[in-house]
Design a protein around this motif. Structure first.
Motif, PDB file in Angstrom:
ATOM      1  N   VAL A 112       2.944   2.832   5.336  1.00 15.70           N
ATOM      2  CA  VAL A 112       3.108   3.873   6.347  1.00 15.70           C
ATOM      3  C   VAL A 112       3.624   5.156   5.703  1.00 15.70           C
ATOM      4  CG1 VAL A 112       4.472   4.566   8.356  1.00 15.70           C
ATOM      5  CG2 VAL A 112       3.399   2.301   8.294  1.00 15.70           C
ATOM      6  N   ALA A 113       4.587   5.037   4.796  1.00 13.33           N
ATOM      7  CA  ALA A 113       5.117   6.213   4.106  1.00 13.33           C
ATOM      8  C   ALA A 113       4.027   6.910   3.300  1.00 13.33           C
ATOM      9  CB  ALA A 113       6.273   5.806   3.195  1.00 13.33           C
ATOM     10  N   ALA A 114       3.157   6.118   2.659  1.00 11.94           N
ATOM     11  CA  ALA A 114       2.069   6.711   1.870  1.00 11.94           C
ATOM     12  C   ALA A 114       1.107   7.475   2.764  1.00 11.94           C
ATOM     13  CB  ALA A 114       1.333   5.614   1.109  1.00 11.94           C
ATOM     14  N   PHE A 115       0.814   6.919   3.937  1.00 14.71           N
ATOM     15  CA  PHE A 115      -0.086   7.633   4.845  1.00 14.71           C
ATOM     16  C   PHE A 115       0.549   8.925   5.336  1.00 14.71           C
ATOM     17  CE2 PHE A 115      -1.721   8.766   9.007  1.00 14.71           C
ATOM     18  CZ  PHE A 115      -3.081   8.795   8.758  1.00 14.71           C
ATOM     19  N   LEU A 116       1.829   8.882   5.674  1.00 11.59           N
ATOM     20  CA  LEU A 116       2.513  10.086   6.156  1.00 11.59           C
ATOM     21  C   LEU A 116       2.565  11.169   5.088  1.00 11.59           C
ATOM     22  CD1 LEU A 116       5.482   8.431   8.099  1.00 11.59           C
ATOM     23  CD2 LEU A 116       3.523   9.645   9.101  1.00 11.59           C
ATOM     24  N   THR A 117       2.564  10.749   3.831  1.00  8.50           N
ATOM     25  CA  THR A 117       2.625  11.716   2.729  1.00  8.50           C
ATOM     26  C   THR A 117       1.256  12.299   2.404  1.00  8.50           C
ATOM     27  OG1 THR A 117       4.519  10.573   1.753  1.00  8.50           O
ATOM     28  CG2 THR A 117       3.259  12.046   0.308  1.00  8.50           C
ATOM     29  N   HIS A 118       0.252  11.440   2.310  1.00  2.00           N
ATOM     30  CA  HIS A 118      -1.061  11.883   1.818  1.00  2.00           C
ATOM     31  C   HIS A 118      -2.107  12.052   2.918  1.00  2.00           C
ATOM     32  CE1 HIS A 118       0.486  11.224  -2.204  1.00  2.00           C
ATOM     33  NE2 HIS A 118       0.798   9.972  -1.891  1.00  2.00           N
ATOM     34  N   HIS A 119      -1.862  11.483   4.096  1.00  2.65           N
ATOM     35  CA  HIS A 119      -2.800  11.563   5.229  1.00  2.65           C
ATOM     36  C   HIS A 119      -4.185  11.055   4.854  1.00  2.65           C
ATOM     37  CE1 HIS A 119       0.183  13.654   7.632  1.00  2.65           C
ATOM     38  NE2 HIS A 119       0.435  14.425   6.582  1.00  2.65           N
ATOM     39  N   GLN A 120      -4.205  10.015   4.051  1.00  3.01           N
ATOM     40  CA  GLN A 120      -5.458   9.361   3.688  1.00  3.01           C
ATOM     41  C   GLN A 120      -5.439   7.923   4.210  1.00  3.01           C
ATOM     42  OE1 GLN A 120      -5.931   9.673  -0.556  1.00  3.01           O
ATOM     43  NE2 GLN A 120      -6.432  11.846  -0.485  1.00  3.01           N
ATOM     44  N   ARG A 121      -6.539   7.533   4.841  1.00  2.00           N
ATOM     45  CA  ARG A 121      -6.607   6.208   5.462  1.00  2.00           C
ATOM     46  C   ARG A 121      -6.406   5.113   4.423  1.00  2.00           C
ATOM     47  NH1 ARG A 121     -10.924   2.642   7.805  1.00  2.00           N
ATOM     48  NH2 ARG A 121     -10.068   1.846   9.763  1.00  2.00           N
ATOM     49  N   ILE A 122      -5.677   4.059   4.821  1.00  2.00           N
ATOM     50  CA  ILE A 122      -5.376   2.946   3.920  1.00  2.00           C
ATOM     51  C   ILE A 122      -5.951   1.666   4.508  1.00  2.00           C
ATOM     52  CG2 ILE A 122      -3.521   1.525   2.933  1.00  2.00           C
ATOM     53  CD1 ILE A 122      -1.756   4.032   2.997  1.00  2.00           C
ATOM     54  N   VAL A 123      -6.725   0.941   3.713  1.00  2.17           N
ATOM     55  CA  VAL A 123      -7.235  -0.383   4.077  1.00  2.17           C
ATOM     56  C   VAL A 123      -6.866  -1.328   2.941  1.00  2.17           C
ATOM     57  CG1 VAL A 123      -9.241  -1.787   4.623  1.00  2.17           C
ATOM     58  CG2 VAL A 123      -9.142   0.586   5.415  1.00  2.17           C
ATOM     59  N   GLU A 124      -6.008  -2.311   3.233  1.00  2.00           N
ATOM     60  CA  GLU A 124      -5.526  -3.226   2.196  1.00  2.00           C
ATOM     61  C   GLU A 124      -5.521  -4.643   2.736  1.00  2.00           C
ATOM     62  OE1 GLU A 124      -2.065  -2.136  -0.269  1.00  2.00           O
ATOM     63  OE2 GLU A 124      -1.181  -4.022   0.467  1.00  2.00           O
ATOM     64  N   VAL A 125      -6.465  -5.446   2.274  1.00  2.00           N
ATOM     65  CA  VAL A 125      -6.543  -6.856   2.666  1.00  2.00           C
ATOM     66  C   VAL A 125      -6.644  -7.684   1.394  1.00  2.00           C
ATOM     67  CG1 VAL A 125      -7.748  -8.599   4.025  1.00  2.00           C
ATOM     68  CG2 VAL A 125      -7.706  -6.221   4.819  1.00  2.00           C
ATOM     69  N   ARG A 126      -5.534  -8.289   1.011  1.00  2.00           N
ATOM     70  CA  ARG A 126      -5.473  -9.078  -0.216  1.00  2.00           C
ATOM     71  C   ARG A 126      -5.657 -10.561   0.093  1.00  2.00           C
ATOM     72  NH1 ARG A 126      -0.259  -6.674  -1.020  1.00  2.00           N
ATOM     73  NH2 ARG A 126       0.522  -8.821  -1.124  1.00  2.00           N
ATOM     74  N   PRO A 127      -6.003 -11.369  -0.935  1.00  2.00           N
ATOM     75  CA  PRO A 127      -6.060 -12.826  -0.720  1.00  2.00           C
ATOM     76  C   PRO A 127      -4.688 -13.360  -0.326  1.00  2.00           C
ATOM     77  CG  PRO A 127      -7.133 -12.207  -2.784  1.00  2.00           C
ATOM     78  CD  PRO A 127      -6.431 -10.987  -2.296  1.00  2.00           C
ATOM     79  N   HIS A 128      -4.686 -14.513   0.311  1.00  2.00           N
ATOM     80  CA  HIS A 128      -3.434 -15.142   0.712  1.00  2.00           C
ATOM     81  C   HIS A 128      -2.592 -15.486  -0.504  1.00  2.00           C
ATOM     82  CE1 HIS A 128      -4.559 -15.591   4.923  1.00  2.00           C
ATOM     83  NE2 HIS A 128      -5.736 -16.012   4.530  1.00  2.00           N
TER      84      HIS A 128
END
Length: 444
Positions: A112-128
């Motif tokens: 959330v902090a990264a989005f507020l700083t850069h305003h670039q969409r984040i999609v992060e889905v890692r393996p379990h």
């Protein structure tokens, strides 16, 4: 800045939402709940998703669109099972500014902090992760009993279920970590905890005790019952085929364990159970019910039953209905089969029409409601103890009354002036009204 949360789905999801709220609290956010239709938020809105059925996904998409329309200035976060199981589809849900899978919950404040700083969409889905995710809570906002997650993942692959893909393989919480969290909750005044998991009965398969043997759910129950301050320990949904004689005997030895067991049934017809890839027969299920009732006084059995599974004709449905009536559950969650793309059952022939599934749901619900009424009547007539039964007060009702539950999960409504939610009080049961038992608080 505010961070509001909305949870879809099961008790495990509710626990994980509490854990994410705790992370955002520590990061300096003012956290709270979000309800659909709430407008004007210019902070963070986190949607913790469920993907158990195709209908769940449809409702999620609808919720995201509404949330964006009502809150155009908010940072919208999508997390939970839906993006984990279907990362490509989740990435296409452009109303969400941040999309995180189940393995990335701990990174919520940082993303959330990264989005507020850069305003670039984040999609992060890692393996379990291969180990249990160590998220903790110190309270459970808005509830007088705390749900505590002790297991994640499932190895069963029922033919209708996507959850093994959304949750991964079985992972269990170490006992010492569990005891630490339960001690904190007890110190905060919680008197009842509910141990939850995706496949709760599989707890311990991946852990080894000091004697070198694999742990079991009984070890977790014994650890929880040993926490000073806790008065009740309740279990979430259980797989009946994993409750053998030894497990039932160990559970029955724990006085704090609530005698209410939610035994997942799904169908009361053996042919339907085989197509579902369930691992028990109705005869085996009946035997487990009998043994639990022999081992626990005031034993209450609850369950889930699905109608309209592919290939379920009228004869199979009637056998299922008769079996449910025979067992005499205290409560049944009846639901219609909903196709879940990505599962075997979605490709099965002989899909049942929606109108027929609706008819069967109504018919089975009527039978189950009658069984619940009889259970309540028996409870009232059996309350002959001078000490009454103990009720955990939970919610306030009209007229200054409070509603709560007994250890066997009987809903009881009392006039309790001077009492508050979270207290355990002795109650004399007096009657039934509007689907709830009435009672009088006894002098302590």
């Amino acid at each position: 800045m505010t961070a509001l949360f909305h949870t879809l789905g099961c008790k495990v999801n509710q626990y994980e939402t509490q854990a994410m709220r705790a992370l955002m609290d520590k990061a300096g956010y003012e956290t709270g709940g979000y309800e659909p239709g709430q407008a004007g938020c210019d902070g963070i809105i986190v949607i913790n998703s469920c993907t158990v059925t195709g209908e769940s996904d449809r409702k999620l998409r609808q919720l995201l669109r509404r949330c964006r329309r009502d809150n155009p200035d908010a940072v919208l976060v999508l997390t939970g099972c839906m993006p984990q199981a279907f990362p490509e589809q989740a990435a296409d849900l452009l109303d969400a500014d941040v999309v995180l899978g189940n393995a990335s919950r701990r990174e919520l404040p940082a993303r959330v902090a990264a989005f507020l700083t850069h305003h670039q969409r984040i999609v992060e889905v890692r393996p379990h992760d291969e180990r249990f995710e160590s998220l903790g809570i110190e309270e459970f906002q808005g509830r007088t009993r705390a749900f505590v997650k002790i297991e994640d993942g499932c190895n069963r692959f029922c033919s209708y279920c996507i959850i093994p893909y959304a949750r991964g393989r079985v992972r269990s919480r170490p006992l010492e970590e569990l005891k630490e969290e339960l001690t904190v909750l007890a110190d905060k005044g919680y008197r009842e905890v509910v141990l939850t998991g995706i496949n709760l009965t599989a707890y311990g398969q991946d852990l080894t005790g000091e004697d070198g043997r694999a742990l079991t759910l009984c070890d977790a129950v014994e650890a929880a019952c040993g926490i000073p301050g806790l008065r009740r320990v309740r279990l979430g949904s259980l797989e009946p085929d994993m409750l053998d004689d030894s497990a039932i005997a160990r559970l029955a030895a724990q006085e704090k364990l609530c005698p209410q067991f939610h035994l997942s049934l799904q169908s009361g017809c053996d042919e339907t159970l085989r197509r579902m890839n369930r691992r028990y027969t109705t005869a085996e299920y009946r035997l487990v019910c009998d043994k639990l009732r022999q081992a626990f006084s005031r034993c209450a059995l609850t369950t889930d039953v699905m109608v309209g599974f592919p290939g379920e004709d009228e004869e199979e449905f009637n056998r299922s209905l008769a079996f449910v009536e025979e067992i005499g559950f205290s409560k049944v969650h009846v639901f219609a089969y909903s196709r879940r793309p990505g599962t075997q059952a979605d490709r099965f022939p002989d899909q049942v029409e929606r109108t027929e599934k609706t008819r069967r749901s109504h018919q089975l619900t009527e039978v189950c409601e009658e069984g619940r009424r009889r259970w309540m009547e028996r409870a009232v007539s059996a309350d002959s103890s001078p000490h009454g039964v103990e009720v955990l007060l939970e919610t306030r009702c009209d007229g200054g009354r409070l509603e709560g539950y007994t250890a066997d999960y009987l809903p009881v409504r009392v006039s309790a002036e001077g009492y508050a939610p979270g207290e355990l009080v002795p109650v004399r049961l007096t009657g039934i009204r509007d689907g709830c038992v009435l009672g009088t608080v006894l002098e302590r």
